[in-house]
Structure formats: structure tokens, C-alpha cells
Design an enzyme around this catalytic site. Structure first.
Site, PDB file in Angstrom:
ATOM      1  N   GLY A   9      -1.772   4.695  -1.760  1.00 11.14           N
ATOM      2  CA  GLY A   9      -3.043   4.869  -0.609  1.00 11.14           C
ATOM      3  C   GLY A   9      -2.466   5.718   0.276  1.00 11.14           C
ATOM      4  N   GLY A  14      -2.111   4.574   5.215  1.00 12.26           N
ATOM      5  CA  GLY A  14      -0.617   4.929   4.390  1.00 12.26           C
ATOM      6  C   GLY A  14       0.070   6.029   5.217  1.00 12.26           C
ATOM      7  CG  ASN A 101     -10.561  -3.842   7.453  1.00  8.41           C
ATOM      8  OD1 ASN A 101      -9.546  -4.426   7.960  1.00  8.41           O
ATOM      9  ND2 ASN A 101     -11.389  -3.118   8.308  1.00  8.41           N
ATOM     10  CB  ALA A 127      -4.839   6.588  11.654  1.00  3.65           C
ATOM     11  CE  LYS A 180      -9.516  -5.903  11.695  1.00  5.00           C
ATOM     12  NZ  LYS A 180      -9.440  -5.016  10.583  1.00  5.00           N
ATOM     13  CG  ASN A 184     -13.889  -6.569  10.033  1.00  2.67           C
ATOM     14  OD1 ASN A 184     -12.649  -6.546   9.477  1.00  2.67           O
ATOM     15  ND2 ASN A 184     -13.822  -5.301  10.985  1.00  2.67           N
ATOM     16  CG  ASN A 198     -17.600  -0.808  17.232  1.00  2.00           C
ATOM     17  OD1 ASN A 198     -18.339  -0.346  16.197  1.00  2.00           O
ATOM     18  ND2 ASN A 198     -16.326  -1.113  17.053  1.00  2.00           N
ATOM     19  CB  SER A 251     -13.967   1.101   8.986  1.00  2.00           C
ATOM     20  OG  SER A 251     -14.353  -0.347   8.961  1.00  2.00           O
ATOM     21  CD  GLU A 263     -12.595  -1.033   3.548  1.00  2.00           C
ATOM     22  OE1 GLU A 263     -11.564  -1.170   2.501  1.00  2.00           O
ATOM     23  OE2 GLU A 263     -12.609  -1.194   4.425  1.00  2.00           O
TER      24      GLU A 263
HETATM   25  N1  LIG Z   1      -8.211   4.072   9.372  1.00  2.00           N
HETATM   26  C1  LIG Z   1      -8.220   2.936  10.254  1.00  2.00           C
HETATM   27  O1  LIG Z   1      -8.145   3.245  11.275  1.00  2.00           O
HETATM   28  C2  LIG Z   1      -8.068   1.385   9.782  1.00  2.00           C
HETATM   29  C3  LIG Z   1      -8.330   1.268   8.369  1.00  2.00           C
HETATM   30  N2  LIG Z   1      -8.177  -0.010   7.792  1.00  2.00           N
HETATM   31  C4  LIG Z   1      -8.069  -0.351   6.545  1.00  2.00           C
HETATM   32  O2  LIG Z   1      -7.109  -0.016   5.660  1.00  2.00           O
HETATM   33  C5  LIG Z   1      -7.594   0.412   4.472  1.00  2.00           C
HETATM   34  C6  LIG Z   1      -7.236   1.916   4.138  1.00  2.00           C
HETATM   35  O3  LIG Z   1      -7.928   2.500   5.113  1.00  2.00           O
HETATM   36  P1  LIG Z   1      -7.951   4.141   5.328  1.00  2.00           P
HETATM   37  O4  LIG Z   1      -6.200   4.622   5.375  1.00  2.00           O
HETATM   38  O5  LIG Z   1      -8.607   4.553   6.568  1.00  2.00           O
HETATM   39  O6  LIG Z   1      -8.671   4.796   4.034  1.00  2.00           O
HETATM   40  P2  LIG Z   1      -8.486   6.350   3.586  1.00  2.00           P
HETATM   41  O7  LIG Z   1      -9.772   6.637   2.648  1.00  2.00           O
HETATM   42  O8  LIG Z   1      -8.053   7.318   4.358  1.00  2.00           O
HETATM   43  O9  LIG Z   1      -7.020   6.246   2.522  1.00  2.00           O
HETATM   44  C7  LIG Z   1      -7.078   5.532   1.347  1.00  2.00           C
HETATM   45  C8  LIG Z   1      -6.472   6.116   0.316  1.00  2.00           C
HETATM   46  O10 LIG Z   1      -6.394   5.639  -1.002  1.00  2.00           O
HETATM   47  C9  LIG Z   1      -5.917   6.350  -2.102  1.00  2.00           C
HETATM   48  N3  LIG Z   1      -6.649   5.931  -3.194  1.00  2.00           N
HETATM   49  C10 LIG Z   1      -7.348   5.377  -3.659  1.00  2.00           C
HETATM   50  N4  LIG Z   1      -7.518   4.913  -4.930  1.00  2.00           N
HETATM   51  C11 LIG Z   1      -6.630   5.014  -5.096  1.00  2.00           C
HETATM   52  C12 LIG Z   1      -5.668   4.904  -6.385  1.00  2.00           C
HETATM   53  N5  LIG Z   1      -6.137   4.137  -7.577  1.00  2.00           N
HETATM   54  N6  LIG Z   1      -4.184   5.051  -6.466  1.00  2.00           N
HETATM   55  C13 LIG Z   1      -3.796   5.834  -5.438  1.00  2.00           C
HETATM   56  N7  LIG Z   1      -4.119   5.679  -4.074  1.00  2.00           N
HETATM   57  C14 LIG Z   1      -5.454   5.811  -4.213  1.00  2.00           C
HETATM   58  C15 LIG Z   1      -7.119   7.735  -1.707  1.00  2.00           C
HETATM   59  O11 LIG Z   1      -6.770   8.472  -2.376  1.00  2.00           O
HETATM   60  P3  LIG Z   1      -7.431  10.046  -2.030  1.00  2.00           P
HETATM   61  O12 LIG Z   1      -6.630  10.903  -0.998  1.00  2.00           O
HETATM   62  O13 LIG Z   1      -7.361  11.068  -3.325  1.00  2.00           O
HETATM   63  O14 LIG Z   1      -8.820   9.682  -1.679  1.00  2.00           O
HETATM   64  C16 LIG Z   1      -6.515   7.651  -0.131  1.00  2.00           C
HETATM   65  O15 LIG Z   1      -5.488   8.687   0.174  1.00  2.00           O
HETATM   66  C17 LIG Z   1      -9.273   0.142   4.381  1.00  2.00           C
HETATM   67  O16 LIG Z   1      -9.379  -1.162   3.749  1.00  2.00           O
HETATM   68  C18 LIG Z   1      -9.282   0.122   6.127  1.00  2.00           C
HETATM   69  O17 LIG Z   1     -10.640  -0.712   6.097  1.00  2.00           O
HETATM   70  C19 LIG Z   1      -7.837  -1.172   8.661  1.00  2.00           C
HETATM   71  C20 LIG Z   1      -7.521  -1.013  10.240  1.00  2.00           C
HETATM   72  C21 LIG Z   1      -7.877   0.383  10.685  1.00  2.00           C
HETATM   73  C1  LIG Z   2     -12.618  -3.931  14.811  1.00  6.11           C
HETATM   74  C2  LIG Z   2     -13.510  -2.998  14.397  1.00  6.11           C
HETATM   75  C3  LIG Z   2     -15.009  -3.364  14.107  1.00  6.11           C
HETATM   76  C4  LIG Z   2     -13.196  -1.759  15.220  1.00  6.11           C
HETATM   77  O1  LIG Z   2     -14.238  -0.674  14.983  1.00  6.11           O
HETATM   78  C5  LIG Z   2     -13.057  -2.641  12.717  1.00  6.11           C
HETATM   79  O2  LIG Z   2     -12.185  -3.316  12.330  1.00  6.11           O
HETATM   80  C6  LIG Z   2     -13.580  -1.880  11.928  1.00  6.11           C
HETATM   81  O3  LIG Z   2     -14.352  -0.894  12.274  1.00  6.11           O
HETATM   82  O4  LIG Z   2     -13.678  -1.846  10.912  1.00  6.11           O
END
Ligand SMILES: NC(=O)C1=CN([C@@H]2O[C@H](COP(=O)(O)OP(=O)(O)OC[C@H]3O[C@@H](n4cnc5c(N)ncnc54)[C@H](OP(=O)(O)O)[C@@H]3O)[C@@H](O)[C@H]2O)C=CC1
Ligand SMILES: CC(C)(CO)C(=O)C(=O)O
Length: 301
Positions: A9, A14, A101, A127, A180, A184, A198, A251, A263
Site C-alpha cells: 500500500g 505507506g 481507517n 499526507a 476514531k 469519522n 470540516n 478523506s 471507505e
Molecule cells: N492520507 C492521509 O492523510 C490519511 C490516510 N489514512 C488512512 O490510511 C489508509 C491509506 O490511505 P492513503 O495512503 O491516503 O491512500 P492512497 O490511495 O494514497 O494509497 C493506497 C495505496 O494502496 C495501494 N493498493 C491498493 N490495493 C493494493 C493491493 N491489492 N496490493 C498492493 N497495493 C495496493 C494503492 O496502489 P496504487 O498506487 O496502484 O493505487 C495505493 O498505493 C486509508 O485507510 C486512509 O483512510 C489515515 C489517516 C490519514
Molecule cells: C479526522 C478527519 C475527519 C480529518 O479530516 C479524518 O480522519 C478524515 O478526514 O478521514
């Protein structure tokens, strides 16, 4: 010698966690969904703390080498298929840390890969991806990690504590995940439907009243589910998050605007399943679930 982490991921989260581990010289390998160019990946993380560049090795999920420590940072609905894609590389003692999440993907992982006992994490770091291997670190936050059922921190966590800012081992991780989830549920679907930041949920009296009504429903469900501590003072906590993230797009709003799947199944969907299991009605959360689901891109689109 620190444990070697594989990261599955390799999106915003990641890559951010990869940068934290790499900065501390913790060995890691990225597992991108699509093969990268031959040679190491050049990852750039901009934003808080300036710009940093990392040369990181990668492999395909289908490679053969065993994985001792796996961090999974896909979206909630991709967690189980992603873990299944490396199941042949996991050993009975492999540490699998799931950090997405929502709630519900852990059970899916255990159903698809029997024998795993995943570690769970939640983070308030922020991020986003600017390009495939370029990530902007937009907000500092805290990260909580723990084992369902509660257990002391394992030896590997010492490296995480040193590498990841504000990173804590949580003996009650399920409670942290539930809190959390509750926050959400109260914020994300409303912002996604109204297309607002928000902060608007606090500034608009009509939306603020909806938030309060959602919180009351969520509290009743949390208490029935044995999560009373997770929903203590929920309304105050939700409005504190709204104020603290006033300029943020949730998100879920970002997903809707980008035409991506949200999600919601693992956020409001989990809440509604819990309500049903306890014989409770949750009309306000149900209405939001129905409206967001109706907007989702179809699976074969
Ligand atoms: N971004 C943020 O600020 C925050 C995110 N989160 C949570 O973290 C989680 C990840 O979010 P985020 O990083 O933003 O998401 P992204 O969409 O940026 O990243 C998800 C990654 O997962 C990869 N992926 C999907 N399916 C597979 C698979 N089968 N095998 C390998 N890789 C796979 C995608 O690949 P590909 O590149 O090919 O699409 C992508 O690179 C979510 O649940 C989000 O809600 C929580 C707090 C903050
Ligand atoms: C805390 C909050 C609501 C911040 O935007 C969040 O976790 C999200 O957007 O998924």
C-alpha cells in the site's frame, strides 16, 4: 539488527511511514501494486520538515522471499486482497500491522488468510500524493498501535517509537479505533454530501445540529456494543476535531471529489452493522450511508 519491514500500500501513508523508517535506517522494501522501473525507487517527501529524498528497494508482491514484518497501508476495502496477494510469503510468526481507517478489514484478513493475528494501528498524520513517488506531508499527528485484546509492546516497537513521531503502543487499541470510527462517522459523510470543509460543520447551525444528532445515535450504539469509553464525551471530541481540522477536506470528501470509492462501508457501514446486531435503529447514519453509497462509482465502472 532492526526488523526488516515490507510496505504494502505504497500511497500517501505507506510512503510517509516508509520515509520515517528509512530516516532511522530501518531496513524496508516497498511492495507497489504495479511494478516500478528497474532499480531503487526514488521517493520524495515534501512538506513538514522540508524536502527529503530516499532511495528504496522494491519487489512485486508475487516474489518469493519470506516477509517477517508487513505494514499494510491500503484503503480499508483493499486490505484483505492486498494481504492475500502476499499470503505465500507470510510465516506463522510474521508481524502484520494493518493501518487503515475504519473497522472490519481485520476480520476479512483473518477469513482470507487463516492463522494471522494482525496488529492494528491508527494515525492522525496527514499526507497526500502529488505524483507517483512524491508525497506531501500535510499534517503532523499521533500514531497508536496495539494488539486486539491488549498485550505489551513487542521488541520491534522500540524501533517504531524511535522512528515515528508521537507513536504510542496502545493496550486498548480497539477502543482507540472505535473512537476514531465514531468521529469519522460524525464528520466524513456529512462533509462529503455537502462538499464542505470540516470547519463548516461547526460554523453552519443546521449542519452543527446534524452533527449533534449523529453523535447521540453513535453514542447509543457504542454503549450497546460495549464501547462506552470510546464514545465518552463524543460530541465535544467531534467539535474539537472539527475546529482543529477546520480547513481540511475530509478523506471521504476527497474520495468523492476524485470519483474514487469511499471507505463508508468500513466507517458508517460498520456502525450500522453494529446497531443491527444490537437491535438498534440509526436512521440518521442510515440516511447518510444510503446517500453516499448511491454516489459511489460502480465496481465495474
Ligand atoms: N492520507 C492521509 O492523510 C490519511 C490516510 N489514512 C488512512 O490510511 C489508509 C491509506 O490511505 P492513503 O495512503 O491516503 O491512500 P492512497 O490511495 O494514497 O494509497 C493506497 C495505496 O494502496 C495501494 N493498493 C491498493 N490495493 C493494493 C493491493 N491489492 N496490493 C498492493 N497495493 C495496493 C494503492 O496502489 P496504487 O498506487 O496502484 O493505487 C495505493 O498505493 C486509508 O485507510 C486512509 O483512510 C489515515 C489517516 C490519514
Ligand atoms: C479526522 C478527519 C475527519 C480529518 O479530516 C479524518 O480522519 C478524515 O478526514 O478521514
Amino acid at each position: 539488527m532492526p526488523a526488516h519491514w515490507h510496505i504494502l500500500g505504497t500511497g500517501a501513508m505507506g510512503c510517509l511511514f516508509a520515509s520515517y523508517l528509512a530516516r532511522q535506517r530501518i531496513p524496508l522494501t516497498l511492495l507497489p501494486r504495479q511494478p516500478a522501473e528497474p532499480g531503487d525507487i526514488t521517493l520524495v517527501v515534501d512538506g513538514l520538515g522540508g524536502g527529503h529524498r530516499y532511495q528504496l528497494p522494491w519487489e512485486t508482491a508475487g516474489s518469493d522471499g519470506p516477509i517477517s514484518h508487513l505494514l499494510v497501508t491500503t484503503k480499508a476495502y483493499d486490505v484483505a486482497p492486498a494481504v492475500a496477494s502476499v499470503a505465500h510469503r507470510l510465516r506463522p510468526d510474521t508481524v502484520v500491522l494493518l493501518m487503515a481507517n475504519g473497522i472490519g478489514f481485520e476480520r476479512e484478513v483473518r477469513a482470507r488468510v487463516p492463522g494471522l493475528a494482525p496488529t492494528l494501528g491508527t494515525t492522525t498524520e496527514g499526507a497526500y500524493r502529488e505524483a507517483r513517488w512524491r508525497v506531501r506531508h500535510a499534517g503532523r499527528g499521533a500514531t497508536r498501535i496495539g494488539l486486539p485484546g491488549g498485550a505489551g509492546a513487542p521488541a520491534w516497537f522500540a524501533n517504531w517509537r524511535a522512528a515515528v513521531p508521537d507513536c504510542h503502543w496502545d493496550m486498548a487499541i480497539e477502543q482507540a479505533l472505535w473512537r476514531k470510527l465514531a468521529i469519522n462517522c460524525a464528520i466524513n459523510p456529512l462533509t462529503a454530501l455537502h462538499g464542505c470543509a470540516n470547519g463548516q460543520l461547526g460554523a453552519d447551525p443546521g449542519l452543527a445540529a446534524q452533527v449533534r444528532a449523529l453523535c447521540a445515535e453513535i453514542e447509543r450504539i457504542g454503549i450497546a456494543a460495549g464501547q462506552a469509553s470510546a464514545v465518552t464525551d463524543l460530541e465535544a471530541a467531534v467539535f474539537a476535531v472539527i475546529a482543529g481540522t477546520a480547513d481540511n477536506q475530509s478523506s471521504m470528501l476527497q474520495d468523492v471529489r476524485a470519483g474514487r470509492r469511499t471507505e463508508i462501508d468500513y466507517i458508517t457501514g460498520h456502525l450500522l452493522a453494529t446497531a443491527t446486531a444490537h437491535g438498534l435503529d440509526a436512521p440518521r447514519n442510515r440516511e447518510l450511508m444510503d446517500k453516499i453509497t448511491a454516489q459511489e462509482p460502480s465496481a465495474d465502472a
